[in-house]
Write a protein that holds these residues in place. Structure first.
Motif, PDB file in Angstrom:
ATOM      1  N   ILE A 105       0.848  -1.201   0.000  1.00  0.00           N
ATOM      2  CA  ILE A 105       0.000   0.000   0.000  1.00  0.00           C
ATOM      3  C   ILE A 105       0.886   1.254   0.000  1.00  0.00           C
ATOM      4  O   ILE A 105       0.588   2.248  -0.678  1.00  0.00           O
ATOM      5  CB  ILE A 105      -0.986  -0.041   1.184  1.00  0.00           C
ATOM      6  N   ALA A 106       1.999   1.179   0.705  1.00  0.00           N
ATOM      7  CA  ALA A 106       2.946   2.313   0.681  1.00  0.00           C
ATOM      8  C   ALA A 106       3.490   2.487  -0.747  1.00  0.00           C
ATOM      9  O   ALA A 106       3.666   3.618  -1.226  1.00  0.00           O
ATOM     10  CB  ALA A 106       4.081   2.054   1.670  1.00  0.00           C
ATOM     11  N   LEU A 107       3.737   1.378  -1.419  1.00  0.00           N
ATOM     12  CA  LEU A 107       4.223   1.454  -2.805  1.00  0.00           C
ATOM     13  C   LEU A 107       3.170   2.138  -3.690  1.00  0.00           C
ATOM     14  O   LEU A 107       3.496   2.991  -4.531  1.00  0.00           O
ATOM     15  CB  LEU A 107       4.508   0.035  -3.327  1.00  0.00           C
ATOM     16  N   ALA A 108       1.897   1.762  -3.458  1.00  0.00           N
ATOM     17  CA  ALA A 108       0.808   2.404  -4.209  1.00  0.00           C
ATOM     18  C   ALA A 108       0.811   3.908  -3.941  1.00  0.00           C
ATOM     19  O   ALA A 108       0.544   4.719  -4.844  1.00  0.00           O
ATOM     20  CB  ALA A 108      -0.529   1.787  -3.812  1.00  0.00           C
ATOM     21  N   GLY A 109       1.133   4.274  -2.699  1.00  0.00           N
ATOM     22  CA  GLY A 109       1.217   5.698  -2.349  1.00  0.00           C
ATOM     23  C   GLY A 109       2.348   6.374  -3.108  1.00  0.00           C
ATOM     24  O   GLY A 109       2.186   7.487  -3.635  1.00  0.00           O
ATOM     25  N   GLU A 110       3.470   5.695  -3.213  1.00  0.00           N
ATOM     26  CA  GLU A 110       4.629   6.303  -3.894  1.00  0.00           C
ATOM     27  C   GLU A 110       4.340   6.582  -5.370  1.00  0.00           C
ATOM     28  O   GLU A 110       4.842   7.549  -5.930  1.00  0.00           O
ATOM     29  CB  GLU A 110       5.844   5.376  -3.798  1.00  0.00           C
ATOM     30  N   VAL A 111       3.554   5.716  -6.009  1.00  0.00           N
ATOM     31  CA  VAL A 111       3.284   5.926  -7.437  1.00  0.00           C
ATOM     32  C   VAL A 111       1.992   6.708  -7.668  1.00  0.00           C
ATOM     33  O   VAL A 111       1.604   6.939  -8.825  1.00  0.00           O
ATOM     34  CB  VAL A 111       3.228   4.584  -8.219  1.00  0.00           C
ATOM     35  N   GLY A 112       1.320   7.090  -6.613  1.00  0.00           N
ATOM     36  CA  GLY A 112       0.127   7.934  -6.753  1.00  0.00           C
ATOM     37  C   GLY A 112      -1.091   7.200  -7.297  1.00  0.00           C
ATOM     38  O   GLY A 112      -1.837   7.746  -8.118  1.00  0.00           O
ATOM     39  N   LEU A 113      -1.298   5.968  -6.797  1.00  0.00           N
ATOM     40  CA  LEU A 113      -2.442   5.185  -7.298  1.00  0.00           C
ATOM     41  C   LEU A 113      -3.761   5.948  -7.171  1.00  0.00           C
ATOM     42  O   LEU A 113      -4.564   5.986  -8.109  1.00  0.00           O
ATOM     43  CB  LEU A 113      -2.525   3.845  -6.544  1.00  0.00           C
ATOM     44  N   VAL A 114      -3.967   6.575  -6.031  1.00  0.00           N
ATOM     45  CA  VAL A 114      -5.255   7.242  -5.797  1.00  0.00           C
ATOM     46  C   VAL A 114      -5.460   8.390  -6.788  1.00  0.00           C
ATOM     47  O   VAL A 114      -6.546   8.549  -7.365  1.00  0.00           O
ATOM     48  CB  VAL A 114      -5.315   7.722  -4.322  1.00  0.00           C
TER      49      VAL A 114
END
Ligand code: F6P
Length: 553
Positions: free
Chosen positions: A66-75
């Motif tokens: 989930i932190a990785l998703a945060g790093e790539v700006g998934l949201v």
């Protein structure tokens, strides 16, 4: 747009370290160390029960993903898609298949492109697409009702008994898979009258030839589905079908009746000009838009044959299920977000545990074509080696997606999943209630469903190594109450957004498909060579194979 490739982020490095610390910990160890694991790692949303606990991961793994998703700006990427931004930047298109299933009073516009003088350069920009979507849905509904009630008649005045969908890729797989999945909803008691719906896709003459067997031209309707209306397979099959129709009507009536093509052919396309060129009345054309990708199009007019089979109400339930999952993806925190978690878990296996494939194992014969549908969805979307900035990626992207329904697979390839040397993450998809109840079949089917994931995770020790099951084989359990239009819609959108999540993590554009072009172009060049004696200028192997074909044809 994030500039740092995902494998250069700190979290990626942390995940690599984390993977190596977990390398000797088995799924059984994870359960032994955490009595609450099954609860912690099972989530329910939009009518689906998804259990991630039989995977080779911990809650800490998910936190890091989930932190990785945060790093790539998934949201941010997710919101840009829902808002109609042109996130398919290689084709300068918005990605709005989610608009196909939004309620009538919603408002979504395609992002405008402003030129250097400040003028809007696109005709569709800033218009509310939901009006168009519902106008086409109504047009489809009216038409489907006429066919289903028998009031849409062929050129000789007879009601339609059979519908043949001609299309390929996204213009075939979605409606074909969904029609098979929802077969019980296309006949009584769910539906007043069962229309015989068939699908032709392959340019192999066997497909059109076999599909038309037993059909009566006087009572057959063709839906020619092609986003571009330029796809050689579809146009070739449509021409052959038109000839079959005209020959059949001539034989039945002694002449070609007026309006033969108009009464027996309708089109689904974004390209009215080419539809008219083919000879189909554009009054009988159902539109969709360049912001609907082929593999994301089953909720558009591409689903017309499905709507004819299950009726407009069933189709609206199907869209409703998709919309429920869209809303869940859009609003649920990532830690409980089913499609996001599925995408992240799949990234975990692809990039940190070196899995090369993803098995899809539906315990439902009605979902027999779901793996094929997902092959296009995931592999055409994410089977790429270059990121959005045109850089070659230095990590693996989309796994090979494959699968067959259980229990058939158990008697074929499960040997490898249980005892082979490869890690094969597998999605097990099952239902509490059967679509068709026959004796105790369903409980037997589901006993196998539960047994397999248990056996794969925990194995069984044995003194004889040939008979030993090591376990530690990862599975995700996906369950719903029953396979109905709403549930199928939810499942499709689940995998659409899973695919989206993975594309964002890898930094690739999931919405173009240039990889299919080269082979198409070369086939077009080779076709005339097959019937001539012209010298061949391919590589030696291809020259030899064509010469062999020429000498024997
Ligand atoms: O060849 C790939 C593809 O472009 C798919 O993406 C698409 O679903 C399919 O061909 C059919 O295209 P069309 O709907 O334009 O005939």
């Amino acid at each position: 747009m994030n500039i740092t490739p995902v494998d250069q982020t700190e979290t990626w490095q942390d995940l690599l370290d984390h993977a190596s610390t977990l390398s000797d910990v088995t799924i059984a160890d994870h359960f032994a160390g955490d009595a609450d694991r099954a609860n912690q790692l099972t989530h329910e949303a939009a009518g689906l029960y998804v259990d991630f606990s039989k995977n080779r991961l911990t809650t800490e793994t998910l936190d890091m993903l989930i932190a990785l998703a945060g790093e790539v700006g998934l949201v941010g990427h997710r919101d840009a898609m829902f808002e109609g931004r042109r996130i398919n930047q290689t084709e300068n298109r918005a990605v709005l298949h989610t608009a196909l299933r939004r309620p009538r009073n919603d408002v979504v516009a395609v992002e405008a492109v402003i030129d250097d003088e400040g003028a809007t350069t696109t005709s569709d920009a800033d218009e509310n697409v939901i009006d168009d979507v519902h106008q086409v849905l109504n047009q489809m509904g009216d038409f489907a009702d006429q066919v289903r009630r028998g009031t849409w008649v062929g050129a000789t005045g007879k009601s339609i008994e059979a519908v043949v969908n001609i299309g390929i890729g996204g213009s075939d797989l979605g409606p074909m898979m969904a029609h098979r999945a929802l077969r019980p909803f296309s006949r009584p008691p769910h539906s007043d009258r069962e229309i015989d719906v068939r699908f032709v896709s392959n340019i192999d003459p066997a497909d059109v030839f076999e599909t038309l067997q037993g059909l009566d031209p006087e009572t057959t309707l063709f839906t020619v589905v092609s986003k571009t209306f330029g796809t050689i397979e579809t146009l070739t099959n449509a021409r052959s079908a038109r000839q079959w129709l005209l020959d059949g009507l001539t034989e039945a009536t002694g002449e070609v009746p007026d309006g033969a093509v108009a009464r027996h052919f309708v089109a689904v396309s974004t390209n009215a000009e080419r539809v008219a060129e083919f000879g189909i009345d554009t009054a009988n054309m159902f539109r969709f838009w360049d912001w609907v990708g082929g593999r994301y199009s089953v909720g558009s007019a591409v689903g017309l044959s499905l709507m004819i089979a299950i009726g407009p109400d069933g189709f609206r339930d199907f869209l409703g299920g998709m919309h429920e999952m869209d809303e869940h993806f859009r609003h649920a925190p990532l830690a409980e977000n089913l499609p996001a978690l599925m995408g992240l878990v799949s990234v975990w296996y692809s990039n940190f545990l070196e899995a090369e494939t993803q098995a899809i194992l539906p315990y439902s014969d009605h979902l027999s074509r779901f793996p094929a549908y997902l092959q296009q969805l995931e592999m055409e979307s994410n089977g790429k080696g270059v990121d959005r900035l045109g850089r070659t990626v230095k990590f693996d992207t989309c796994p090979v997606v494959w699968g067959e329904p259980g229990t058939n697979g158990q008697h074929a390839f499960y040997q490898l999943i249980h005892q082979g040397t490869r890690t094969v993450p597998a999605d097990f998809i099952g239902f509490v209630h059967p679509s068709d109840a026959v004796g105790n079949h369903h409980d037997l089917l589901m006993a196998n469903f539960f047994a397999q994931t248990e056996a794969l995770a925990f194995g069984r020790d044995h003194a004889d190594p040939q008979r030993r099951f090591s376990g530690n084989r990862p599975t995700t359990t996906i369950m719903a109450d029953r396979l109905d239009p709403r549930t199928l819609g939810r499942l499709i959108a689940l995998y659409e957004h899973k695919t989206f999540t993975m594309g964002v993590i890898w930094g690739i554009n999931s919405f173009d498909q240039f990889g299919v072009e080269l082979g198409k172009e070369m086939a077009t060049a080779i076709e005339p060579e097959l019937t001539s004696d012209s010298p061949l200028a391919h590589d030696p192997s291809t020259n030899r194979a064509i010469a062999h074909y020429r000498s024997r044809r």
